[in-house]
Design a protein around this motif. Structure first.
Motif, PDB file in Angstrom:
ATOM      1  N   ARG A  77       0.819  -1.214   0.000  1.00  0.00           N
ATOM      2  CA  ARG A  77       0.000   0.000   0.000  1.00  0.00           C
ATOM      3  C   ARG A  77       0.856   1.268   0.000  1.00  0.00           C
ATOM      4  O   ARG A  77       0.386   2.326  -0.371  1.00  0.00           O
ATOM      5  CB  ARG A  77      -0.934  -0.006   1.211  1.00  0.00           C
ATOM      6  CG  ARG A  77      -1.994  -1.079   1.099  1.00  0.00           C
ATOM      7  CD  ARG A  77      -2.675  -1.290   2.424  1.00  0.00           C
ATOM      8  NE  ARG A  77      -3.384  -2.567   2.418  1.00  0.00           N
ATOM      9  CZ  ARG A  77      -3.651  -3.247   3.525  1.00  0.00           C
ATOM     10  NH1 ARG A  77      -3.293  -2.788   4.694  1.00  0.00           N
ATOM     11  NH2 ARG A  77      -4.308  -4.389   3.438  1.00  0.00           N
ATOM     12  N   VAL A 103      -6.865  -3.378  -6.263  1.00  0.00           N
ATOM     13  CA  VAL A 103      -6.916  -1.934  -6.525  1.00  0.00           C
ATOM     14  C   VAL A 103      -7.744  -1.242  -5.435  1.00  0.00           C
ATOM     15  O   VAL A 103      -7.332  -0.219  -4.882  1.00  0.00           O
ATOM     16  CB  VAL A 103      -7.496  -1.652  -7.936  1.00  0.00           C
ATOM     17  CG1 VAL A 103      -7.880  -0.190  -8.085  1.00  0.00           C
ATOM     18  CG2 VAL A 103      -6.480  -2.050  -9.001  1.00  0.00           C
ATOM     19  N   ASN A 104      -8.883  -1.837  -5.093  1.00  0.00           N
ATOM     20  CA  ASN A 104      -9.733  -1.196  -4.083  1.00  0.00           C
ATOM     21  C   ASN A 104      -9.123  -1.245  -2.683  1.00  0.00           C
ATOM     22  O   ASN A 104      -9.287  -0.312  -1.909  1.00  0.00           O
ATOM     23  CB  ASN A 104     -11.134  -1.795  -4.091  1.00  0.00           C
ATOM     24  CG  ASN A 104     -11.976  -1.193  -5.209  1.00  0.00           C
ATOM     25  OD1 ASN A 104     -11.714  -0.074  -5.648  1.00  0.00           O
ATOM     26  ND2 ASN A 104     -12.969  -1.928  -5.671  1.00  0.00           N
ATOM     27  N   GLN A 106      -6.022  -0.975  -2.036  1.00  0.00           N
ATOM     28  CA  GLN A 106      -5.034   0.108  -1.997  1.00  0.00           C
ATOM     29  C   GLN A 106      -5.704   1.479  -1.990  1.00  0.00           C
ATOM     30  O   GLN A 106      -5.276   2.379  -1.279  1.00  0.00           O
ATOM     31  CB  GLN A 106      -4.071  -0.036  -3.170  1.00  0.00           C
ATOM     32  CG  GLN A 106      -3.329  -1.361  -3.126  1.00  0.00           C
ATOM     33  CD  GLN A 106      -1.939  -1.267  -3.724  1.00  0.00           C
ATOM     34  OE1 GLN A 106      -1.439  -0.198  -4.029  1.00  0.00           O
ATOM     35  NE2 GLN A 106      -1.306  -2.426  -3.896  1.00  0.00           N
ATOM     36  N   ARG A 107      -6.777   1.613  -2.776  1.00  0.00           N
ATOM     37  CA  ARG A 107      -7.489   2.906  -2.798  1.00  0.00           C
ATOM     38  C   ARG A 107      -8.051   3.216  -1.424  1.00  0.00           C
ATOM     39  O   ARG A 107      -7.952   4.330  -0.933  1.00  0.00           O
ATOM     40  CB  ARG A 107      -8.624   2.881  -3.831  1.00  0.00           C
ATOM     41  CG  ARG A 107      -8.133   2.869  -5.255  1.00  0.00           C
ATOM     42  CD  ARG A 107      -9.296   2.759  -6.217  1.00  0.00           C
ATOM     43  NE  ARG A 107     -10.083   3.981  -6.251  1.00  0.00           N
ATOM     44  CZ  ARG A 107      -9.931   4.942  -7.158  1.00  0.00           C
ATOM     45  NH1 ARG A 107      -9.023   4.818  -8.096  1.00  0.00           N
ATOM     46  NH2 ARG A 107     -10.691   6.014  -7.135  1.00  0.00           N
ATOM     47  N   GLN A 108      -8.632   2.191  -0.823  1.00  0.00           N
ATOM     48  CA  GLN A 108      -9.229   2.368   0.495  1.00  0.00           C
ATOM     49  C   GLN A 108      -8.212   2.888   1.503  1.00  0.00           C
ATOM     50  O   GLN A 108      -8.498   3.783   2.292  1.00  0.00           O
ATOM     51  CB  GLN A 108      -9.785   1.023   0.934  1.00  0.00           C
ATOM     52  CG  GLN A 108     -10.787   1.099   2.063  1.00  0.00           C
ATOM     53  CD  GLN A 108     -11.037  -0.286   2.618  1.00  0.00           C
ATOM     54  OE1 GLN A 108     -10.886  -1.290   1.923  1.00  0.00           O
ATOM     55  NE2 GLN A 108     -11.409  -0.345   3.887  1.00  0.00           N
ATOM     56  N   ARG A 110      -5.641   4.615   0.855  1.00  0.00           N
ATOM     57  CA  ARG A 110      -5.234   5.983   0.534  1.00  0.00           C
ATOM     58  C   ARG A 110      -6.381   6.958   0.763  1.00  0.00           C
ATOM     59  O   ARG A 110      -6.282   8.120   0.434  1.00  0.00           O
ATOM     60  CB  ARG A 110      -4.792   6.052  -0.939  1.00  0.00           C
ATOM     61  CG  ARG A 110      -3.444   5.409  -1.201  1.00  0.00           C
ATOM     62  CD  ARG A 110      -2.898   5.833  -2.567  1.00  0.00           C
ATOM     63  NE  ARG A 110      -3.794   5.430  -3.651  1.00  0.00           N
ATOM     64  CZ  ARG A 110      -3.605   4.336  -4.395  1.00  0.00           C
ATOM     65  NH1 ARG A 110      -2.582   3.566  -4.173  1.00  0.00           N
ATOM     66  NH2 ARG A 110      -4.450   4.043  -5.363  1.00  0.00           N
ATOM     67  N   GLU A 112      -9.213   6.881  -0.823  1.00  0.00           N
ATOM     68  CA  GLU A 112      -9.938   7.170  -2.062  1.00  0.00           C
ATOM     69  C   GLU A 112     -11.161   6.264  -2.146  1.00  0.00           C
ATOM     70  O   GLU A 112     -11.167   5.178  -1.583  1.00  0.00           O
ATOM     71  CB  GLU A 112      -9.037   6.891  -3.273  1.00  0.00           C
ATOM     72  CG  GLU A 112      -7.860   7.833  -3.364  1.00  0.00           C
ATOM     73  CD  GLU A 112      -6.822   7.356  -4.374  1.00  0.00           C
ATOM     74  OE1 GLU A 112      -7.152   6.518  -5.231  1.00  0.00           O
ATOM     75  OE2 GLU A 112      -5.667   7.821  -4.271  1.00  0.00           O
ATOM     76  N   GLU A 114     -13.789   3.506  -3.460  1.00  0.00           N
ATOM     77  CA  GLU A 114     -13.589   2.269  -4.216  1.00  0.00           C
ATOM     78  C   GLU A 114     -14.124   2.430  -5.632  1.00  0.00           C
ATOM     79  O   GLU A 114     -15.040   3.214  -5.870  1.00  0.00           O
ATOM     80  CB  GLU A 114     -14.339   1.121  -3.518  1.00  0.00           C
ATOM     81  CG  GLU A 114     -13.749   0.778  -2.171  1.00  0.00           C
ATOM     82  CD  GLU A 114     -14.206  -0.585  -1.670  1.00  0.00           C
ATOM     83  OE1 GLU A 114     -15.055  -1.212  -2.334  1.00  0.00           O
ATOM     84  OE2 GLU A 114     -13.690  -1.000  -0.620  1.00  0.00           O
ATOM     85  N   MET A 115     -13.537   1.691  -6.548  1.00  0.00           N
ATOM     86  CA  MET A 115     -14.054   1.714  -7.924  1.00  0.00           C
ATOM     87  C   MET A 115     -15.154   0.679  -8.034  1.00  0.00           C
ATOM     88  O   MET A 115     -14.997  -0.444  -7.574  1.00  0.00           O
ATOM     89  CB  MET A 115     -12.939   1.339  -8.904  1.00  0.00           C
ATOM     90  CG  MET A 115     -11.944   2.446  -9.145  1.00  0.00           C
ATOM     91  SD  MET A 115     -10.718   1.907 -10.350  1.00  0.00           S
ATOM     92  CE  MET A 115     -11.334   2.739 -11.802  1.00  0.00           C
TER      93      MET A 115
END
Lengths: 254, 482
Positions: A77, A103-104, A106-108, A110, A112, A114-115
Motif C-alpha cells: 500500500r 486496486v480497491n 489500496q485505494r481504500q 489511501r 480514495e 472504491e471503484m
C-alpha cells in the motif's frame, strides 16, 4: 526514494544477502544482474516482505520511513510492487475479481473511494490491451492455465493498474520469446515516470535492450560487487562475470 | 506454512452471529420418549389416526435399532431420554390466521436472522416457512402460490388438509425404518414443510424454510416432503441457525423429494447450526436423512448444500434414479473449523436406463476439524448406459485439520460409465503472498481463495443465496488461514 543500507538476510539459517547497499531515486531505472544463486531474487522478496526470509542486519527506508517494520500488505500500500518470477495460480478466483480487490484495497488505504465493477472493468480492459492480453483473460482464474508469457504480461498489467512507487521486476524476461519480451518491455516503459522507480532483476542483458537502465549493479554472493551505467550490462554480455572475479558455477552451486 | 497458519487461525476465531436466545414463553414437553409422549404429540397436533399409527409403528421399530457407528465422527452417546421432543412458543389462539397474529418477539427473531416474514419486507420472489423449535410459526406468500396451484404449508397442516397426499408419499422415499435417525424422526417429527407442485406448473417463486432451534435441551425433528408432478419445476432453499449453548443439541431431520416425468426439483441448503465454541464445547448434532426419488422419465433432482455449522454433521443427500434418462446432482461445500466434524456426501442409485449423475464435493477443513466425504455410486442391472461423474476436492487450512474421502462404487451393469477425480490442496503461502503483495488483507485473501475453491458449487445456488453463502464462509473461516 529507496535507501538500502547494509542489508543482511537469511533463509532457514543460511545467509543469502551479505550487506547490500543501494540508493534508488524517483524516476530512475536500476538493473540488478548476476549469476544464479547470487541473491537477486532474495533481494526482491525481502523488499516485498516475504516472511520466509529473515532480515538479520541493516535497514531499508522508503521515502525516509522504515520499510522493514511493515508487513507485506502495508508495504504494497506504500507503493512497493513485485512482479513475480513464477506467478502462482489461484483457481476459481477470476483475474478481474482479484485485480479489483487489490486496486480497491489500496485505494481504500489511501482514503480514495472504491471503484465500482463497471468503472473498473473499463479500466482493466483498456489496460490489458496495453500488454496485448485479450480482455477475455480477465474472466479466467488468476494465472489459471496461462502460458509463461501470459503470466508475465499479467504481472505487468497488475503494475499498470496499481501504479506503484517502486516496481520490482523479478526475472520478468525469463521464458519470454522476443515478441512477448517486446510487449513486456513496452509495458514497463509505460510505467516510467518521474515519481516512480523501477528495479529490474535479470540474468540476461537482452531485456536491457528494450528497457534502458540508468544504473546497472552486479550482485555476487550476496553483495553488490560492481555498479555502473548501461554500458556495464553490455560489457557483462561480452565478457561474462569472470573478469569481476566471480566464479559463475561456484555461485550457482551456493 | 507457519505464518499463514497464524493468520488463518486468527481468521477462524470469529464469533457465531446467530447465537442469541429469544425470550419467549413455550409449551415444552418434559424430557423423555415413550409411546405416551408420541400420543400426546400427535394429540396436540390434532392428527388423524393414520398418522399416530405410523408414528407408533416407527417408535417400536426404533427401540430395536442401534445407533450407527460407521461414520468418521466421534461423540459421546446421546441420551435420548434427556431430550424434550416438543417445544412450541405459546400462542393466544389455536391457529394463526395471519402474520399479524404471530408473536412480535418471533417476528423480531427472524428479522434479526435476516429473514423478514412480513411479505412487504420479504425478499422479493421468495416464500418462507418459518419453523421455530418444533412448530411452523408462519408461512408467507401462500395466496399467490395457491393461485398457481402450488401447496406450500407446514407438514402439520398438510397432514390435516391433504391427508391423501401425505398418506401416499410420506415415507415413500425414506421409509420409517430406513435408519436409526430417520426412524426416530418418523416417530417424533413435530413439523416441517410440505410442497406440492401440480402437473405442468413452474413454481412462480423460490420456496424456503428457515429452521431455528431456540429452546434448550430440545431436539428438532422436522420433516420435509416435496412432490413435483409431471412437467413441474420447483426451487427450494432451507436455512438453519441455533443459539450458542454449552450442551449439544440434536437435530434429526428427514427430507423426501419425489419427481415425476420431466419434473425438476432444485433443493439448496445453507446450514449454519451453532458449531460449538472454539474448544469444541456445545453445538448441534446434525443427523439428517435426505433422499430424492426421480420416479419419472427425464426427471431431475439437484441437491446443493453449503454446510458450515453443526458440531457434527452426518448427512448424505441422495438420489434414486429410477426413471429413464433421469438426472441426479449433488453440489456440496462443507467447511469445518475448530473441533467440528463432518461426514457428508451423497448416494446416487442408478436404476433406470441412461440415468446420469454428477457429484461435486468441496471440503474445507480448518482448525482441529475433520471433514470426510462419503459417497456411493451404484449401478443396478437395469442401468444400461448410465453414467456418473464425481469430483471431490479437499482444501486444508493449517496443519491440524484432516480431510478424508470414502468413495464407494457398486456396479451390476457393465455398460455404466464412471469418472472420478479427487484432489487435496492447501491455501499456499505463495497464494497468500501474492494477494498480500498486491495490498489485500490476509483475511480477505483467504476468503477470496476459499470462495474461488467453492465457485463451482456456489454458482448452483439461487442468486440471492450465493452471496449469502460467500459471506457465511467468510464468517466461518474467521481465525483460520492455512
Amino acid at each position: 526514494m529507496l535507501s538500502i543500507k547494509n542489508l543482511h538476510a537469511t533463509v532457514e539459517g543460511e545467509e543469502i544477502l551479505k550487506g547490500i547497499n543501494l540508493e534508488i531515486k524517483a524516476g530512475e531505472i536500476h538493473a540488478i544482474m548476476g549469476p544464479n544463486g547470487s541473491g537477486k531474487s532474495t533481494l526482491s522478496q525481502v523488499l516485498a516482505g516475504n516472511e520466509t526470509f529473515t532480515v538479520t542486519q541493516g535497514e531499508v527506508l522508503l521515502d525516509g520511513n522504515n520499510l522493514l517494520e511493515l508487513v507485506t500488505e502495508e508495504r504494497a500500500r506504500k507503493g512497493i510492487f513485485l512482479a513475480f518470477q513464477y506467478p502462482v495460480e489461484i483457481p476459481g478466483v477470476s483475474n478481474m475479481q482479484f485485480l479489483r480487490t487489490a486496486v480497491n484495497a489500496q485505494r481504500q488505504h489511501r482514503g480514495e473511494p472504491e471503484m465500482n465493477a463497471a468503472e473498473f472493468m473499463k479500466l482493466a480492459r483498456e489496460t490489458s490491451k496495453q500488454v496485448d492480453l485479450d480482455p477475455g483473460f480477465l474472466k479466467r482464474g488468476v494465472n489459471e492455465g496461462f502460458s509463461g508469457g501470459e503470466k508475465k504480461r499479467n504481472e505487468i498489467l497488475q503494475a499498470l493498474l496499481l501504479q506503484p512507487r517502486l516496481a520490482i521486476l523479478d526475472e520478468t524476461d525469463s521464458g519470454l520469446d522476443i515478441d512477448a519480451l517486446k510487449v513486456v518491455a513496452d509495458g514497463v516503459n509505460a510505467l516510467k515516470s518521474k515519481d516512480r522507480a523501477v528495479l529490474m532483476v535479470t540474468h540476461y542483458q537482452r531485456l536491457l535492450n528494450h528497457i534502458v537502465p540508468d544504473f546497472v549493479h552486479v550482485l555476487a554472493d550476496g553483495r553488490i560487487v560492481k555498479s555502473g551505467g548501461k554500458e556495464l550490462a553490455l560489457e557483462l554480455e561480452e565478457r561474462g562475470y569472470g573478469w569481476l572475479g566471480i566464479n559463475e558455477t561456484a555461485a550457482a552451486a551456493s | 506454512m507457519a505464518n499463514t497458519d497464524k493468520q488463518v487461525n486468527e481468521l477462524i476465531k470469529r464469533e457465531y452471529e446467530h447465537g442469541f436466545v429469544t425470550e419467549i414463553e413455550s409449551d415444552t414437553f418434559e424430557p423423555g420418549l415413550s409411546e405416551d409422549v408420541i400420543r400426546r404429540l400427535s394429540a396436540i397436533k390434532n392428527e388423524p389416526e393414520f398418522m399416530l399409527e405410523w408414528r407408533l409403528k416407527a417408535y417400536r421399530r426404533w427401540l430395536e435399532m442401534d445407533e450407527p457407528e460407521w461414520a468418521h465422527v466421534h461423540y459421546p452417546k446421546v441420551d435420548y431420554d434427556s431430550i424434550s421432543y416438543y417445544s412450541a412458543p405459546k400462542k393466544k389462539e389455536d391457529m394463526l390466521q395471519s402474520l399479524d397474529e404471530v408473536d412480535p418477539e418471533l417476528l423480531r427473531t427472524y428479522e434479526k436472522l435476516g429473514i423478514p416474514l412480513h411479505e412487504r419486507a420479504a425478499l422479493a420472489g421468495v416464500a418462507v416457512d418459518a419453523v421455530f423449535d418444533s412448530v411452523s410459526v408462519a408461512t408467507t406468500f401462500k395466496e399467490p402460490l395457491a393461485k398457481a396451484g402450488v401447496i406450500f404449508c407446514s407438514i402439520s397442516e398438510a397432514v390435516k388438509e391433504h391427508p391423501e397426499l401425505v398418506k401416499k408419499y410420506l415415507g415413500s422415499v425414506v421409509p420409517a425404518g430406513d435408519n436409526f435417525f430417520a426412524c426416530l424422526n418418523a416417530a417424533t417429527f413435530s413439523d416441517g414443510t410440505f410442497v406440492y407442485v401440480p402437473k405442468g406448473v413452474r413454481c412462480p417463486m423460490e420456496l424456503s424454510t428457515y429452521f431455528r432451534i431456540n429452546a434448550a435441551n430440545t431436539g428438532q425433528f422436522e420433516r420435509t416432503l416435496i412432490i413435483a408432478e409431471a412437467g413441474s419445476y420447483v426451487s427450494y432453499l432451507e436455512g438453519c441457525t441455533a443459539p450458542m449453548r454449552d450442551e449439544n443439541q440434536l437435530h434429526a431431520a428427514v427430507v423426501e423429494l419425489v419427481a415425476m416425468d420431466d419434473a425438476q426439483i432444485k433443493y439448496s441448503t445453507v446450514q449454519n447450526w451453532y458449531p460449538g465454541d472454539e474448544n469444541g464445547k456445545g453445538g448441534i448434532y446434525n443427523f439428517v436423512t435426505k433422499r430424492g426419488a426421480c420416479i419419472g422419465k427425464n426427471s431431475k433432482i439437484s441437491w446443493t448444500q453449503v454446510e458450515t455449522g453443526s458440531a457434527i454433521t452426518w448427512k448424505y443427500p441422495s438420489c434414486i434414479l429410477r426413471g429413464e434418462n433421469s438426472v441426479g446432482e449433488f453440489y456440496s461445500v462443507a467447511l469445518t473449523n475448530n473441533y467440528q466434524q463432518a461426514d457428508t456426501g451423497t448416494k446416487m442409485i442408478h436404476l433406470g436406463k441412461n440415468t446420469s449423475s454428477t457429484i461435486i464435493s468441496k471440503g474445507i477443513s480448518a482448525g482441529h476439524s475433520s471433514n470426510a466425504y462419503r459417497g456411493l455410486v451404484k449401478f443396478g442391472p437395469g442401468a444400461e448406459g448410465a453414467r456418473n461423474f464425481t469430483q471431490c476436492d479437499s482444501l486444508l487450512i493449517g496443519d491440524k485439520s484432516a480431510a478424508h474421502t470414502f468413495p464407494y462404487i457398486e456396479t451390476k451393469n457393465k455398460g455404466a460409465i464412471l469418472e472420478h477425480e479427487a484432489t487435496t490442496s492447501k491455501v499456499s503461502d505463495e497464494q497468500m503472498f501474492l494477494c498480500r503483495q498486491r495490498g489485500i488483507d490476509p483475511e480477505q485473501a483467504v476468503s477470496m481463495i476459499v470462495n474461488g475453491f467453492c465457485r463451482e458449487v456456489f454458482k448452483e445456488l439461487p442468486m440471492e443465496f450465493a452471496v449469502e453463502a460467500g459471506k457465511l464462509l467468510e464468517v466461518s473461516l474467521e481465525g483460520s488461514v492455512g
